[in-house]
Design an enzyme around this catalytic site. Structure first.
Site, mmCIF file in Angstrom:
data_model
loop_
_atom_site.group_PDB
_atom_site.id
_atom_site.type_symbol
_atom_site.label_atom_id
_atom_site.label_comp_id
_atom_site.label_asym_id
_atom_site.label_seq_id
_atom_site.Cartn_x
_atom_site.Cartn_y
_atom_site.Cartn_z
ATOM 1 N N ASP A 1 22.957 -15.008 21.905
ATOM 2 C CA ASP A 1 23.259 -16.499 22.095
ATOM 3 C C ASP A 1 22.318 -17.249 21.325
ATOM 4 O O ASP A 1 21.087 -16.798 21.300
ATOM 5 C CB ASP A 1 23.598 -16.966 23.392
ATOM 6 C CG ASP A 1 24.405 -18.242 23.703
ATOM 7 O OD1 ASP A 1 24.853 -18.697 22.769
ATOM 8 O OD2 ASP A 1 24.770 -18.550 24.742
ATOM 9 N N ASP B 1 33.410 -21.657 22.523
ATOM 10 C CA ASP B 1 33.617 -21.596 24.046
ATOM 11 C C ASP B 1 34.860 -22.300 24.420
ATOM 12 O O ASP B 1 35.158 -22.378 25.685
ATOM 13 C CB ASP B 1 32.576 -22.837 24.276
ATOM 14 C CG ASP B 1 31.210 -22.156 24.504
ATOM 15 O OD1 ASP B 1 30.977 -20.858 24.572
ATOM 16 O OD2 ASP B 1 30.092 -22.776 24.654
#
Ligand code: DGJ
Length: 721
Positions: free
Chosen positions: A470, A540
């Site tokens: 990430d 997301d």
């Protein structure tokens, strides 16, 4: 050989599967001029005589002709590709032809991701240009793929003088063409709604997109296409550029006073400066140019084929990925070994194949304010340690994966307390935070070594088979204590080179690990990252209806096999929408497929649907991963329904997805014209239980069974008999 040099006419002709690209050497001064790019031309010559410079009117030539790689300061006032500064402060540059070479295959670009090909799949042309006063050499690289409509480009700059020279700007590609009322398409977005397809008229002046965030970004993908106005999915002329780079980028399309269009792409010159000492060399990252005379669909399928065969590496590229369950939306930071094992036990019962432990397993990480950088297991949460957790998960017949955010550090961390100078910051200036984290100065070797060593230690301590990498903030306060003043302009690019080195080291040391990139969702979804990871978390926002648009934009360029897509819980955590579980599954099947919910808490009814969804994944994933993608209808355009299909390469099977987004009274049930089938093949359509010829499906269409109610979805599987 797909590249020829016609010595008599002094032209180069590059032939891809569907296009010709022609440029020539001006006879008086040796400028490289662009002549033609478009549908393939027969013959070895130029369609027009080469323009010649009249020395008393050089500016007319420089500012009016299509140029191959325009520089600044000697008469071309349009958007330029390269700029230098000498020790005296001179900035003019006029590189002209010196020599060239043509060879089979494609060179690697040092330290950079790039497409690759075997010697019999691709040929390369290198053209050496030279600017005598500054002693700067510019080498243009063109690689031509024989079986695809693709030319890749890159540039090498060498300092042949004795004094240092500063490179202030170096783009990777330029395309000059007479305007045909061109329109421009970009993939523009935001967090949670990445890669919207934006189409606009090219207006007079400079039109473009860029990132100055240090990452390619949610806002503007490093992609631009110019298209003729009639362009649809199946007709129209398309010229696309995609940058194989994950940092600051710029794509500009300038409509000039002479009605020419100049399109350029490369590293954003914002805060870019590279010191070239004597014999120093700089390589600019690759731009992939795709041409299509068959509309956007043709462009899309070329990008997909190129990236699946010639960019993505590693054993997972061409195989089915394990169906995963990620605990992020299930638990956020609130988990321990027992909770994870509860999820895993329930998940294994319904056929899920891998547990991924997201953010929160390390250091003092009880929320998102602390501990990034401390890559050691938090044994208060992970009681019994990582090895115990992984072995329990393995005993259930499942694989195990975990999350890292290697490029970051929180001020509240052991790492920061030990090495405060390892984070980017400018003395005397309060550093800007996001999620209370700072960016590590990975331009420094000791920082990169720490990251690799600390990750390796964790990865070796258990049977880890997947990493989610990430990256949750943009770069600010960019300054490095290790670099002198005249090299601070190198940091953004060195940072990207650092990311590439880190991912290269981890994937080389752990080749069996499946790497998924992520950046607050899809904030670094670019071909550079795909070189290291076969999949990227798309957004997301995993809400099924919003995902239709996000996945449509992503799939315009990037293969379905790369799109991280999960079934999540409702009401959706991002936008609150409630959609049927079945629809969420069907939409996620267009990507890598997995779950991100608490499987112990969802209803029995939903849990019981999971084995069927996983069976569909196993049945259809080969087609989705490897097939040809056709966009049939777009909910973002018609406001009512969405439809796309994937056809197996041998055209014997196809999978059509139909999602009814909104029920509209009085709206007829859609009949959707399919594409990519064989006209005289008979296909059995499972839902209709009918045999239908390919020409009927493509010309009359597939009558879809429109169900009453919003957000209903259905898959149609076609098989030829
Ligand atoms: C952002 C990612 O996009 C999410 O999927 C999740 O991994 C969080 N970061 C964790 O902090």
């Amino acid at each position: 050989m797909s590249i020829i040099y016609n010595e008599k006419e002094r032209i180069f002709k590059l032939d891809t599967s569907g296009a010709s690209y022609i440029m020539g050497i001006e006879e008086k001064l040796g400028h490289l001029v662009h002549i033609y790019y478009g549908k393939k031309l027969r013959g070895m010559g130029s369609p027009v005589p080469l323009p010649v410079i009249n020395p008393v009117n050089k500016l007319w030539f420089m500012d009016g002709n299509p140029m191959e790689y325009p520089a600044k300061g000697c008469g071309d006032f349009r958007q330029h590709c390269i700029e230098i500064e000498t020790k005296e402060g001179y900035t003019a540059l006029e590189p002209v032809y010196v020599s060239h070479s043509i060879y089979e295959g494609k060179p690697k670009l040092k330290g950079l991701p790039a497409t690759f090909a075997k010697d019999d799949e691709c040929s390369t042309l290198e053209i050496v240009l030279y600017d005598k006063p500054s002693k700067v050499e510019v080498v243009l690289l063109y690689s031509v793929f024989d079986k695809l409509d693709v030319i890749t480009r890159s540039v090498r700059v060498n300092n042949k003088g004795t004094d240092a020279v500063y490179l202030k700007k170096v783009l990777s590609a330029c395309l000059d063409m007479a305007n045909q009322d061109y329109e421009m398409i970009t993939l523009s977005g935001a967090w949670g709604r990445e890669r919207d397809i934006v189409r606009r008229k090219i207006t007079r002046g400079r039109n473009g997109v860029y990132s100055e965030r240090g990452v390619s970004g949610h806002q503007e993908n490093p992609f631009m296409a110019i298209v003729t106005p009639e362009t649809t999915q199946s007709v129209g002329e398309v010229y696309a550029m995609n940058f194989v780079y994950s940092g600051n980028h710029e794509a500009v399309c300038e409509l000039t006073n002479s009605n020419m269009v100049r399109m350029v792409m490369g590293i954003n010159p914002y805060k870019f400066s590279w010191k070239l000492e004597k014999d120093g060399e700089f390589t600019a990252p690759e731009v992939v140019m795709v041409h299509s005379s068959e509309g956007l669909g043709g462009m899309t399928r070329t990008f997909h084929d190129l990236y699946r065969k010639h960019l993505i590496r590693g054993k997972y590229c061409n195989i089915k990925r394990p169906v995963l369950i990620n605990n992020w939306e299930a638990t956020y930071f609130n988990f321990d070994t027992e909770k994870l094992l509860d999820i895993a036990r329930q998940a294994s019962k319904v056929g899920i194949e891998m547990l991924v432990v997201d953010d929160g397993w390390f250091g003092n990480r009880y929320d998102d304010n602390r501990a990034l950088g401390d890559w050691f297991v938090n044994e208060d949460k992970i009681k019994g340690g990582l090895q115990y957790l992984v072995s329990e998960v393995n005993k259930l017949g499942m694989k195990f994966g975990m999350w890292f955010e290697p490029e970051m550090v929180c001020p509240d961390s052991e790492l920061f307390r030990a090495h405060p100078d390892w984070a980017f910051s400018i003395p005397g200036r309060n550093a800007a935070f996001q999620r209370n984290q700072m960016v590590l100065d990975i331009t420094r070797k000791e920082v990169r070594d720490y990251i690799v060593e600390s990750m390796s230690k964790v990865l070796k301590s258990g049977n880890v088979e997947y990493i989610k990498w990430d990256m949750n903030r943009a770069l600010t306060d960019v300054a490095s204590t290790e670099l002198p003043c005249d090299r601070q302009g190198e940091i953004y690019h060195r940072y990207v080179l650092g990311v590439y080195e880190l991912q290269d080291r981890i994937t080389t040391e752990f080749p069996h690990i499946l790497l998924e990139n992520c950046s607050s969702g899809g904030g670094r979804y670019d071909p550079g990252m795909l070189y290291y990871s076969p999949q990227i978390w798309c957004s997301d926002n995993a809400e099924a209806i919003d995902r239709l648009t996000i996945q449509e934009g992503t799939a315009l360029v990037y293969p379905l096999s790369t799109m991280g897509a999960h079934v999540t819980d409702c009401p959706n955590h991002c936008v609150g929408r409630i959609t049927p579980f079945e629809t969420r599954g069907i939409v996620a099947l267009a990507g890598t497929f997995g779950y991100e919910l608490d499987v112990t808490k969802i209803s029995e009814e939903e849990r019981n649907m999971i084995p069927h969804q996983i069976a569909m994944y196993h049945k259809y994933n080969d087609i989705v991963r490897e097939g040809d993608y056709y966009r049939l209808a777009s909910y973002s355009e018609n406001g009512v329904y969405d439809s796309y299909m994937v056809v197996s390469k041998d055209k014997s099977e196809a999978l059509v997805t139909y999602v009814s987004v909104r029920t509209v009274a009085g709206y007829p049930d859609p009949v959707i014209k399919l594409a990519g089938l064989v006209e005289d093949k008979i296909y059995h359509v499972d839902v209709l239980d009918r045999d239908v010829p390919g020409d009927v499906l493509m010309n009359y269409g597939l009558p879809v069974l429109h169900e009453h109610g919003d957000y209903k979805a259905r898959l149609y599987y076609l098989k030829s008999n």
